[in-house]
Enzyme design. Sequence first.
Site, PDB file in Angstrom:
ATOM      1  N   LYS A   1      -3.797   6.276  -3.053  1.00 49.93           N
ATOM      2  CA  LYS A   1      -4.619   5.115  -4.453  1.00 49.93           C
ATOM      3  C   LYS A   1      -5.375   4.191  -2.909  1.00 49.93           C
ATOM      4  O   LYS A   1      -6.837   4.502  -3.578  1.00 49.93           O
ATOM      5  CB  LYS A   1      -4.306   4.237  -5.184  1.00 49.93           C
TER       6      LYS A   1
ATOM      7  N   GLY B   1      -0.932  -8.119 -15.413  1.00 45.08           N
ATOM      8  CA  GLY B   1       0.288  -9.386 -16.201  1.00 45.08           C
ATOM      9  C   GLY B   1       0.032 -10.166 -16.462  1.00 45.08           C
ATOM     10  O   GLY B   1      -1.208 -10.449 -15.835  1.00 45.08           O
TER      11      GLY B   1
ATOM     12  N   GLY C   1       8.625   0.013  -7.007  1.00 42.97           N
ATOM     13  CA  GLY C   1       8.365  -1.609  -7.463  1.00 42.97           C
ATOM     14  C   GLY C   1       7.710  -2.808  -6.551  1.00 42.97           C
ATOM     15  O   GLY C   1       8.261  -2.610  -5.379  1.00 42.97           O
TER      16      GLY C   1
ATOM     17  N   TYR D   1     -38.865  23.097  13.722  1.00 46.83           N
ATOM     18  CA  TYR D   1     -37.516  23.516  14.489  1.00 46.83           C
ATOM     19  C   TYR D   1     -36.931  22.550  15.919  1.00 46.83           C
ATOM     20  O   TYR D   1     -37.433  23.594  16.454  1.00 46.83           O
ATOM     21  CB  TYR D   1     -36.556  24.560  13.990  1.00 46.83           C
TER      22      TYR D   1
ATOM     23  N   ARG E   1      -2.232   7.294 -11.490  1.00 44.36           N
ATOM     24  CA  ARG E   1      -3.229   6.945 -12.274  1.00 44.36           C
ATOM     25  C   ARG E   1      -4.425   7.692 -12.176  1.00 44.36           C
ATOM     26  O   ARG E   1      -5.823   7.983 -12.467  1.00 44.36           O
ATOM     27  CB  ARG E   1      -3.150   5.895 -12.938  1.00 44.36           C
TER      28      ARG E   1
ATOM     29  N   ALA F   1       0.798  -1.078   0.437  1.00 44.24           N
ATOM     30  CA  ALA F   1      -0.096   0.057  -0.344  1.00 44.24           C
ATOM     31  C   ALA F   1       0.969   1.612  -0.224  1.00 44.24           C
ATOM     32  O   ALA F   1       0.330   1.782   0.738  1.00 44.24           O
ATOM     33  CB  ALA F   1      -1.000  -0.538   1.708  1.00 44.24           C
TER      34      ALA F   1
END
Length: 460
Positions: A23, A140, A78, A366, A16, A10
């Site tokens: 994200k 992938g 990565g 109210y 993107r 994470a």
Amino acid sequence: MSNRYAIILAAGKGTRMKSKLYKVLHKVAGKSMVEHVLAQVAQTLPKEIITVVGHGADAVKAQLKERSSYVLQEEQLGTGHAVLQTRALLDDKNGETLVISGDTPLLTAQTLKNLFEHHVKNHASVTVLTAKTEDPTGYGRIIRNDSGEIERIVEQKDATALEAKVQEINTGVYIFNNELLFNALSQLNTNNAHGEYYLTDVIEILKKHGKKVAAFQISSFKEFLGVNDRIALAEANSLMRERINHSHMMNSVTLLDPASTYIEADVEIGSDTIIEGNVNLKGQTKIGSNVFIGSDSEIVDSILEDDTRVIRSVIEGSVLRKGADAGPFAHLRPKSELGKNAHVGNFVEVKAATLGEGVKAGHLTYVGDAEIGREVNLGAGVIFVNYDGKNKLKAKIDDYAFIGSNSDIVAPIYIGKNAVVAAGSTVNQNVPEDALALGRARQVVKKGYARRYNHYRKSK
Ligand code: UD1
Ligand code: MG
């Protein structure tokens, strides 16, 4: 369970998504993606869950709290590099390690359990969770040899035209033999299109070392979605909504138009409750049995006990006791409570107020910062004057009092049991039990005076 560990990835920014929000903190059905993942992973009972954090580390930790341990990946080099950050915590451990991405919110605990089972049964060194899809774009690809064994995973950007056509994809979930995982990770390089350390390359490394590499393919296309952009986020929300609605219907809740009913992940609903279309149920909302929620209602962080009814209304942070009803067009703001069988009707707003059993406020009222006893009647247009520009002030109205229409209740004030406030009154002094309070100008009737106005109005 034996020696099972889990790593949630994470640390990525999620470029993107084009968002200021990291994200994995984007929400699906009201809950951040990484929380969904954590909740499912936890059900597989690992000894320890380690979340790799980087971008937005503090925000991610604040969400998952002590349900996970954390390691920091300072630079996002990565997925392989991310897993490597857990080395100090895991590399001396015997056993299996599940690796999952924080951006796959739809994967279920059942699938993860099946994956573990498959892995153990096959005595594999690694088992990759794969899925078949007609549109593998972005994932992938799983490359198998002539005998159908998985050989390696190739990322979209590195794939040849032929490899890109493969429709079996990597879901980003794996179970590794722990020791072999860390051995292989130290052999990764960045010779690829992204210039990153790919976790996926571990498969090829283990295969080359003659280790048993297995794949477990899931049939449900509704589980593997990895959310990398807003299009996928919308799709994940829609799939999750469908799943949540389906499970409520299986549990005996009637949804008249499931396609337009948005129920967030943590909402609970009892049996025989009926929910019309265009309804939003959010946050930590609990709804009892035999409840009716009419279309266009929104209920957030609230409790609706059995036999309650809500018609076209907004209810936030409030409680409706058994048999109470709200609407049409009522707004309950936080910290409000409607007692048993209490009723608030058209255009009534309630804020931080407790209405006792059987209280009625049918129209245009109210009620703010008030404590109202049982069976009190609030006529049309009653206003609680609770704010002097600086402080919020409290009103208390005792049991069975009757407040006539168009009255102003100026707080702080106490109105006693059985008291009556005449319609049109402005009351700013306490009213004792059984008393009648009048706080309005006396009416004057002047005979014949109406004719004076006849020069500008028509009359007969
Ligand atoms: C990854 C897989 C791909 C798979 C897909 C499934 C790799 C190289 N690719 O691609 O084969 O089909 O998931 O959804 O693994 N992360 C880090 N640190 C990093 C990079 C990423 O923690 O340095 C985290 C991200 O926050 C994310 C997860 O790892 O939660 C996956 O990264 P992401 O960039 O989404 O990978 P994909 O391109 O989706
Ligand atoms: Mg992804």
